[in-house]
Design a protein around this motif. Structure first.
Motif, PDB file in Angstrom:
ATOM      1  N   LEU A 198       0.836  -1.197   0.000  1.00  0.00           N
ATOM      2  CA  LEU A 198       0.000   0.000   0.000  1.00  0.00           C
ATOM      3  C   LEU A 198       0.874   1.250   0.000  1.00  0.00           C
ATOM      4  O   LEU A 198       0.623   2.194  -0.762  1.00  0.00           O
ATOM      5  N   LEU A 199       1.907   1.272   0.843  1.00  0.00           N
ATOM      6  CA  LEU A 199       2.807   2.426   0.892  1.00  0.00           C
ATOM      7  C   LEU A 199       3.526   2.617  -0.438  1.00  0.00           C
ATOM      8  O   LEU A 199       3.708   3.748  -0.902  1.00  0.00           O
ATOM      9  N   MET A 200       3.943   1.537  -1.064  1.00  0.00           N
ATOM     10  CA  MET A 200       4.593   1.632  -2.367  1.00  0.00           C
ATOM     11  C   MET A 200       3.641   2.207  -3.414  1.00  0.00           C
ATOM     12  O   MET A 200       4.046   3.011  -4.270  1.00  0.00           O
ATOM     13  N   SER A 201       2.388   1.811  -3.355  1.00  0.00           N
ATOM     14  CA  SER A 201       1.398   2.322  -4.296  1.00  0.00           C
ATOM     15  C   SER A 201       1.182   3.816  -4.099  1.00  0.00           C
ATOM     16  O   SER A 201       1.112   4.581  -5.072  1.00  0.00           O
ATOM     17  N   ILE A 202       1.079   4.236  -2.842  1.00  0.00           N
ATOM     18  CA  ILE A 202       0.916   5.661  -2.530  1.00  0.00           C
ATOM     19  C   ILE A 202       2.152   6.437  -2.972  1.00  0.00           C
ATOM     20  O   ILE A 202       2.047   7.515  -3.574  1.00  0.00           O
ATOM     21  N   LEU A 203       3.326   5.872  -2.699  1.00  0.00           N
ATOM     22  CA  LEU A 203       4.580   6.504  -3.097  1.00  0.00           C
ATOM     23  C   LEU A 203       4.639   6.704  -4.607  1.00  0.00           C
ATOM     24  O   LEU A 203       5.045   7.766  -5.093  1.00  0.00           O
ATOM     25  N   SER A 204       4.221   5.707  -5.361  1.00  0.00           N
ATOM     26  CA  SER A 204       4.240   5.792  -6.821  1.00  0.00           C
ATOM     27  C   SER A 204       3.369   6.920  -7.330  1.00  0.00           C
ATOM     28  O   SER A 204       3.718   7.608  -8.293  1.00  0.00           O
ATOM     29  N   ALA A 205       2.228   7.122  -6.684  1.00  0.00           N
ATOM     30  CA  ALA A 205       1.314   8.178  -7.110  1.00  0.00           C
ATOM     31  C   ALA A 205       1.835   9.560  -6.717  1.00  0.00           C
ATOM     32  O   ALA A 205       1.800  10.503  -7.516  1.00  0.00           O
ATOM     33  N   LEU A 206       2.326   9.701  -5.492  1.00  0.00           N
ATOM     34  CA  LEU A 206       2.772  11.004  -5.009  1.00  0.00           C
ATOM     35  C   LEU A 206       4.029  11.490  -5.731  1.00  0.00           C
ATOM     36  O   LEU A 206       4.228  12.696  -5.900  1.00  0.00           O
ATOM     37  N   ALA A 207       4.888  10.567  -6.158  1.00  0.00           N
ATOM     38  CA  ALA A 207       6.118  10.952  -6.855  1.00  0.00           C
ATOM     39  C   ALA A 207       5.820  11.632  -8.186  1.00  0.00           C
ATOM     40  O   ALA A 207       6.698  12.302  -8.744  1.00  0.00           O
ATOM     41  N   SER A 218      -4.723  -3.276  -6.283  1.00  0.00           N
ATOM     42  CA  SER A 218      -4.225  -4.588  -6.690  1.00  0.00           C
ATOM     43  C   SER A 218      -3.002  -4.392  -7.579  1.00  0.00           C
ATOM     44  O   SER A 218      -3.071  -3.723  -8.601  1.00  0.00           O
ATOM     45  N   VAL A 219      -1.883  -4.955  -7.178  1.00  0.00           N
ATOM     46  CA  VAL A 219      -0.629  -4.792  -7.916  1.00  0.00           C
ATOM     47  C   VAL A 219      -0.306  -6.101  -8.641  1.00  0.00           C
ATOM     48  O   VAL A 219      -0.209  -7.158  -8.007  1.00  0.00           O
ATOM     49  N   PRO A 220      -0.149  -6.062  -9.966  1.00  0.00           N
ATOM     50  CA  PRO A 220       0.030  -7.302 -10.753  1.00  0.00           C
ATOM     51  C   PRO A 220       1.447  -7.863 -10.706  1.00  0.00           C
ATOM     52  O   PRO A 220       2.151  -7.924 -11.719  1.00  0.00           O
ATOM     53  N   PHE A 221       1.898  -8.278  -9.519  1.00  0.00           N
ATOM     54  CA  PHE A 221       3.231  -8.873  -9.400  1.00  0.00           C
ATOM     55  C   PHE A 221       3.353 -10.136 -10.255  1.00  0.00           C
ATOM     56  O   PHE A 221       4.433 -10.447 -10.759  1.00  0.00           O
ATOM     57  N   ASP A 222       2.229 -10.859 -10.402  1.00  0.00           N
ATOM     58  CA  ASP A 222       2.254 -12.102 -11.173  1.00  0.00           C
ATOM     59  C   ASP A 222       2.519 -11.856 -12.654  1.00  0.00           C
ATOM     60  O   ASP A 222       2.886 -12.775 -13.393  1.00  0.00           O
ATOM     61  N   LYS A 223       2.351 -10.602 -13.079  1.00  0.00           N
ATOM     62  CA  LYS A 223       2.615 -10.247 -14.484  1.00  0.00           C
ATOM     63  C   LYS A 223       3.939  -9.495 -14.629  1.00  0.00           C
ATOM     64  O   LYS A 223       4.208  -8.890 -15.675  1.00  0.00           O
ATOM     65  N   GLY A 224       4.735  -9.531 -13.566  1.00  0.00           N
ATOM     66  CA  GLY A 224       6.063  -8.953 -13.648  1.00  0.00           C
ATOM     67  C   GLY A 224       6.180  -7.503 -13.232  1.00  0.00           C
ATOM     68  O   GLY A 224       7.233  -6.879 -13.435  1.00  0.00           O
ATOM     69  N   TYR A 225       5.135  -6.946 -12.614  1.00  0.00           N
ATOM     70  CA  TYR A 225       5.216  -5.543 -12.204  1.00  0.00           C
ATOM     71  C   TYR A 225       6.276  -5.367 -11.124  1.00  0.00           C
ATOM     72  O   TYR A 225       6.361  -6.152 -10.181  1.00  0.00           O
ATOM     73  N   ASP A 226       7.083  -4.316 -11.277  1.00  0.00           N
ATOM     74  CA  ASP A 226       8.155  -4.044 -10.324  1.00  0.00           C
ATOM     75  C   ASP A 226       8.151  -2.554  -9.983  1.00  0.00           C
ATOM     76  O   ASP A 226       8.327  -1.725 -10.875  1.00  0.00           O
ATOM     77  N   PHE A 227       7.940  -2.211  -8.708  1.00  0.00           N
ATOM     78  CA  PHE A 227       7.870  -0.803  -8.299  1.00  0.00           C
ATOM     79  C   PHE A 227       9.163  -0.063  -8.638  1.00  0.00           C
ATOM     80  O   PHE A 227       9.135   1.057  -9.146  1.00  0.00           O
TER      81      PHE A 227
END
Length: 243
Positions: A30-39, A225-234
């Motif tokens: 969740l924090l990574m998702s928020i970080l991605s948006a705020l950046a 929902s983060v698609p790690f199974d499809k290779g997503y990498d923060f």
């Protein structure tokens, strides 16, 4: 900032975000998702006292010199952010278009965020002198940050008063909890307004929890929902952002 369908964090209207979550509940993603948006909308400083999930972000161009993980550098991060906030107030009040009540965005300035993971671990590492200084700085940013565009995001397993004084906690206007918390933990996050609410934990539902503005009834929340199974990498995606 869209948190899920129908749920947003308007950081100008409801400044400062408090996030609680037990181990394995999905707080880091969740924090990574928020970080991605705020950046994408402003500058973000990252403090990671456990030297784990966010240390790798120091190699990402948009976070160059903005990732801190030892005690002294994290304290200095807070000091510099308070100084930055005061300099912004000087800039705004001396601006030719100054008018009482205007905020940072009216002068073309972008928001600044400090994302602090595992706040309790950081507080536990401080001596008495350092603790007093950090609480004074935190108080200044919490009370004065909104108009100058400086916003805090504090994450911890549960916001006990020994780590975040109740008077300060009350000024975090957006509240999130994911994973499993105790009844007292939920009350600390969401306040007396939710004392009679029945909070449910569903085993296996990572990233599920509750969200509310301070003073309101909490509602059910699902993290992105983060698609790690499809290779997503923060790290890879954030490295693509322009500085």
């Amino acid at each position: 900032l869209k948190l899920m369908n129908g749920v947003y964090w308007n950081y100008e209207a409801d400044p400062h975000l408090l996030i609680a979550g037990g181990t394995g509940g999905g707080k880091t993603v969740l924090l990574m998702s928020i970080l991605s948006a705020l950046a994408k909308v402003g500058h973000v400083d990252i403090c990671d006292p456990k030297r784990s999930d966010f240390v790798g972000m120091r190699d990402v161009p948009v976070f160059e010199n903005r990732v801190f993980f030892d005690k002294d550098s994290m304290i200095e991060c807070l000091r510099s952010k308070m100084q930055f906030m005061d300099e912004r107030y000087d800039y705004m009040t001396n601006h030719p278009d100054y008018k009482a009540g205007k905020r940072y965005s009216d002068y073309g300035l972008t928001p600044e965020f400090v994302l602090f993971d595992e706040w309790a671990a950081f507080i536990s590492s401080l001596d008495f002198r350092e603790f007093d200084e950090v609480i004074q700085i935190l108080t200044q940013i919490v009370l004065k940050g909104r108009q100058s565009g400086v916003f805090l995001i504090l994450a911890m397993q549960r916001p006990d008063a020994e780590y975040l004084k109740s008077a300060l906690r009350d000024n975090f206007m957006k509240r999130l909890a994911v994973g499993r918390l105790t009844g007292s933990g939920y009350r600390m996050v969401f306040g007396d307004e939710n004392e009679k609410k029945v909070f449910k934990y569903i085993k296996g539902k990572i990233g599920r929890g509750y969200v509310a503005n301070n003073g309101e009834l909490a509602r059910e929340f699902y993290s992105p929902s983060v698609p790690f199974d499809k290779g997503y990498d923060f790290h890879e995606e954030l490295s693509k952002l322009p500085v």
